[in-house]
Scaffold this motif. Structure first.
Motif, PDB file in Angstrom:
ATOM      1  N   VAL A 229      30.614  37.179  -1.165  1.00  0.00           N
ATOM      2  CA  VAL A 229      30.536  37.816  -2.484  1.00  0.00           C
ATOM      3  C   VAL A 229      31.511  37.196  -3.476  1.00  0.00           C
ATOM      4  O   VAL A 229      31.147  36.906  -4.628  1.00  0.00           O
ATOM      5  CB  VAL A 229      30.801  39.334  -2.350  1.00  0.00           C
ATOM      6  CG1 VAL A 229      30.903  39.979  -3.724  1.00  0.00           C
ATOM      7  CG2 VAL A 229      29.711  39.992  -1.525  1.00  0.00           C
ATOM      8  N   ALA A 230      32.763  37.004  -3.047  1.00  0.00           N
ATOM      9  CA  ALA A 230      33.809  36.545  -3.969  1.00  0.00           C
ATOM     10  C   ALA A 230      33.871  35.027  -4.111  1.00  0.00           C
ATOM     11  O   ALA A 230      34.122  34.515  -5.194  1.00  0.00           O
ATOM     12  CB  ALA A 230      35.172  37.082  -3.514  1.00  0.00           C
ATOM     13  N   LEU A 231      33.648  34.315  -3.009  1.00  0.00           N
ATOM     14  CA  LEU A 231      33.800  32.855  -3.046  1.00  0.00           C
ATOM     15  C   LEU A 231      32.464  32.125  -3.124  1.00  0.00           C
ATOM     16  O   LEU A 231      32.436  30.942  -3.456  1.00  0.00           O
ATOM     17  CB  LEU A 231      34.561  32.375  -1.798  1.00  0.00           C
ATOM     18  CG  LEU A 231      35.909  33.042  -1.498  1.00  0.00           C
ATOM     19  CD1 LEU A 231      36.554  32.380  -0.287  1.00  0.00           C
ATOM     20  CD2 LEU A 231      36.832  32.986  -2.709  1.00  0.00           C
ATOM     21  N   ARG A 232      31.373  32.831  -2.766  1.00  0.00           N
ATOM     22  CA  ARG A 232      30.049  32.225  -2.715  1.00  0.00           C
ATOM     23  C   ARG A 232      30.055  30.984  -1.818  1.00  0.00           C
ATOM     24  O   ARG A 232      29.523  29.929  -2.164  1.00  0.00           O
ATOM     25  CB  ARG A 232      29.544  31.884  -4.125  1.00  0.00           C
ATOM     26  CG  ARG A 232      29.435  33.100  -5.038  1.00  0.00           C
ATOM     27  CD  ARG A 232      28.828  32.760  -6.396  1.00  0.00           C
ATOM     28  NE  ARG A 232      28.776  33.915  -7.265  1.00  0.00           N
ATOM     29  CZ  ARG A 232      27.845  34.867  -7.211  1.00  0.00           C
ATOM     30  NH1 ARG A 232      26.865  34.760  -6.319  1.00  0.00           N
ATOM     31  NH2 ARG A 232      27.876  35.894  -8.049  1.00  0.00           N
ATOM     32  N   ARG A 233      30.698  31.143  -0.673  1.00  0.00           N
ATOM     33  CA  ARG A 233      30.789  30.073   0.324  1.00  0.00           C
ATOM     34  C   ARG A 233      30.098  30.523   1.597  1.00  0.00           C
ATOM     35  O   ARG A 233      29.743  31.695   1.758  1.00  0.00           O
ATOM     36  CB  ARG A 233      32.263  29.760   0.626  1.00  0.00           C
ATOM     37  CG  ARG A 233      33.120  29.411  -0.588  1.00  0.00           C
ATOM     38  CD  ARG A 233      33.102  27.942  -0.871  1.00  0.00           C
ATOM     39  NE  ARG A 233      33.692  27.187   0.206  1.00  0.00           N
ATOM     40  CZ  ARG A 233      35.019  27.033   0.380  1.00  0.00           C
ATOM     41  NH1 ARG A 233      35.868  27.609  -0.458  1.00  0.00           N
ATOM     42  NH2 ARG A 233      35.468  26.301   1.369  1.00  0.00           N
ATOM     43  N   ASP A 234      29.931  29.582   2.531  1.00  0.00           N
ATOM     44  CA  ASP A 234      29.335  29.896   3.825  1.00  0.00           C
ATOM     45  C   ASP A 234      30.313  30.756   4.624  1.00  0.00           C
ATOM     46  O   ASP A 234      31.384  30.264   5.024  1.00  0.00           O
ATOM     47  CB  ASP A 234      29.028  28.606   4.580  1.00  0.00           C
ATOM     48  CG  ASP A 234      28.441  28.859   5.967  1.00  0.00           C
ATOM     49  OD1 ASP A 234      28.161  30.032   6.294  1.00  0.00           O
ATOM     50  OD2 ASP A 234      28.272  27.882   6.723  1.00  0.00           O
ATOM     51  N   PRO A 235      30.022  32.027   4.881  1.00  0.00           N
ATOM     52  CA  PRO A 235      30.974  32.901   5.568  1.00  0.00           C
ATOM     53  C   PRO A 235      31.259  32.476   6.999  1.00  0.00           C
ATOM     54  O   PRO A 235      32.312  32.814   7.543  1.00  0.00           O
ATOM     55  CB  PRO A 235      30.291  34.280   5.516  1.00  0.00           C
ATOM     56  CG  PRO A 235      28.857  34.015   5.276  1.00  0.00           C
ATOM     57  CD  PRO A 235      28.790  32.752   4.506  1.00  0.00           C
ATOM     58  N   GLN A 236      30.352  31.718   7.619  1.00  0.00           N
ATOM     59  CA  GLN A 236      30.570  31.306   9.005  1.00  0.00           C
ATOM     60  C   GLN A 236      31.690  30.282   9.134  1.00  0.00           C
ATOM     61  O   GLN A 236      32.155  30.007  10.244  1.00  0.00           O
ATOM     62  CB  GLN A 236      29.273  30.735   9.589  1.00  0.00           C
ATOM     63  CG  GLN A 236      28.146  31.745   9.684  1.00  0.00           C
ATOM     64  CD  GLN A 236      28.548  32.982  10.479  1.00  0.00           C
ATOM     65  OE1 GLN A 236      29.145  32.885  11.556  1.00  0.00           O
ATOM     66  NE2 GLN A 236      28.244  34.158   9.932  1.00  0.00           N
TER      67      GLN A 236
END
Length: 307
Positions: A229-236
């Motif tokens: 949500v905050a970084l718009r990055r791959d959470p994995q």
């Protein structure tokens, strides 16, 4: 605790290997015996788990009052050979570190009047500034009695870790901005009912109405949601150790001596260097090549055309 379970599993593996090669698992190991055991282990396990396996063996040795494992020149050569042989087969990419700016991004998405958000924010800052392993603050390992507030900041007692059974003190300084760990701690504890704050209760609770500890899987899931949500990055690419990695990198960037970083993070070897997040940190990668700007002062080699 995950660390205890992992160690128990490795202890059983160790005893099984010892039995297969005729080594008494209850006696101190020679360096040759240790090398043989690690070679057999690496043949059937991921090479990236060998450091955890040897840490478990060190823990086993300490429990029997044995000296430290004999990891000297022969052991170093064997480890290098195993990495060369198996490294290409099961290489794993380390998790990315959380930076100071990304902590601020997390903060912007949290509503600190809510129990879960206040708890997660406090855990984020404790882990980042204290260079904590996830099992040092999740799963009930960190209790209320282990956290002490001072005028200058916070003292945390880490009862045990994967490298030491001796409690260690971790000190975290207060700040005068939104990343203050003292403010985060006060905000979280204000939302915890007094009856759930007995000395032996977990410091980080699973919910506002129980004494069950926040589990590492629960915290990682929450952090990965924030990453998305905050970084718009791959959470994995992020996990519990992302704060330990990010905090280590931030200390190095701030000019803190490496010996101080190693002490603060409770490392007893050069393993802390693997937590310096060069690959995912543009500033550090640029610093590594900054000296190349000197090329303009150098005379060209004969036969070369400069442009």
């Amino acid at each position: 605790m995950n660390t205890k379970r992992t160690y128990s599993t490795h202890h059983r593996t160790f005893r099984r290997i010892c039995s297969s090669i005729g080594v008494d698992s209850d006696l101190p190991l020679t360096e040759r015996q240790l090398c043989a055991i690690v070679i057999i282990y690496a043949h059937t396990h991921r090479i990236t788990t060998v450091p955890v396996f040897t840490s478990a063996l060190q823990n086993y040795a300490v429990s029997l009052s044995h000296p430290n494992l004999p990891r000297h020149r022969l052991y170093d050569r064997v480890r290098a050979g195993l990495n060369n042989m198996y490294g290409h087969q099961n290489f794993s990419q380390p998790r990315e570190g959380i930076t100071i700016n990304e902590l601020c991004d997390f903060r912007s998405k949290l509503k600190l009047s809510l129990f879960a958000d206040a708890r997660d924010w406090c855990a984020c800052l404790f882990a980042f500034y204290g260079l904590l392993r996830i099992n040092e603050y999740c799963g009930g390992s960190l209790c209320v009695k282990h956290v002490t507030l001072h005028t200058w900041g916070i003292s945390l007692i880490v009862p045990f870790s994967k490298t030491s059974l001796i409690p260690a003190m971790v000190d975290i300084i207060r700040r005068d901005d939104q990343l203050c760990p003292v403010a985060a701690c006060n905000g979280y504890t204000a939302l915890v009912n007094a009856r759930y704050r007995a000395a032996d209760h977990p410091f980080f609770l699973a919910s506002a109405s129980s004494t069950s500890p926040m589990l590492d899987s629960q915290f990682i899931a929450r952090i990965r949601t924030l990453v998305r949500v905050a970084l718009r990055r791959d959470p994995q690419q992020f996990a519990g150790h992302s704060f330990r990695r990010g905090g280590t990198t931030a200390l190095l960037q701030a000019g803190v001596p490496e010996a101080t970083i190693a002490t603060h993070g409770r490392w007893k070897s050069l393993a802390y260097r693997s937590y310096i997040d060069v690959q995912h940190n543009l500033r550090m990668r640029l610093a590594a090549t900054a000296q190349l700007s000197l090329h303009s002062r150098l005379a060209p080699l004969p036969g070369l055309v400069t442009v």
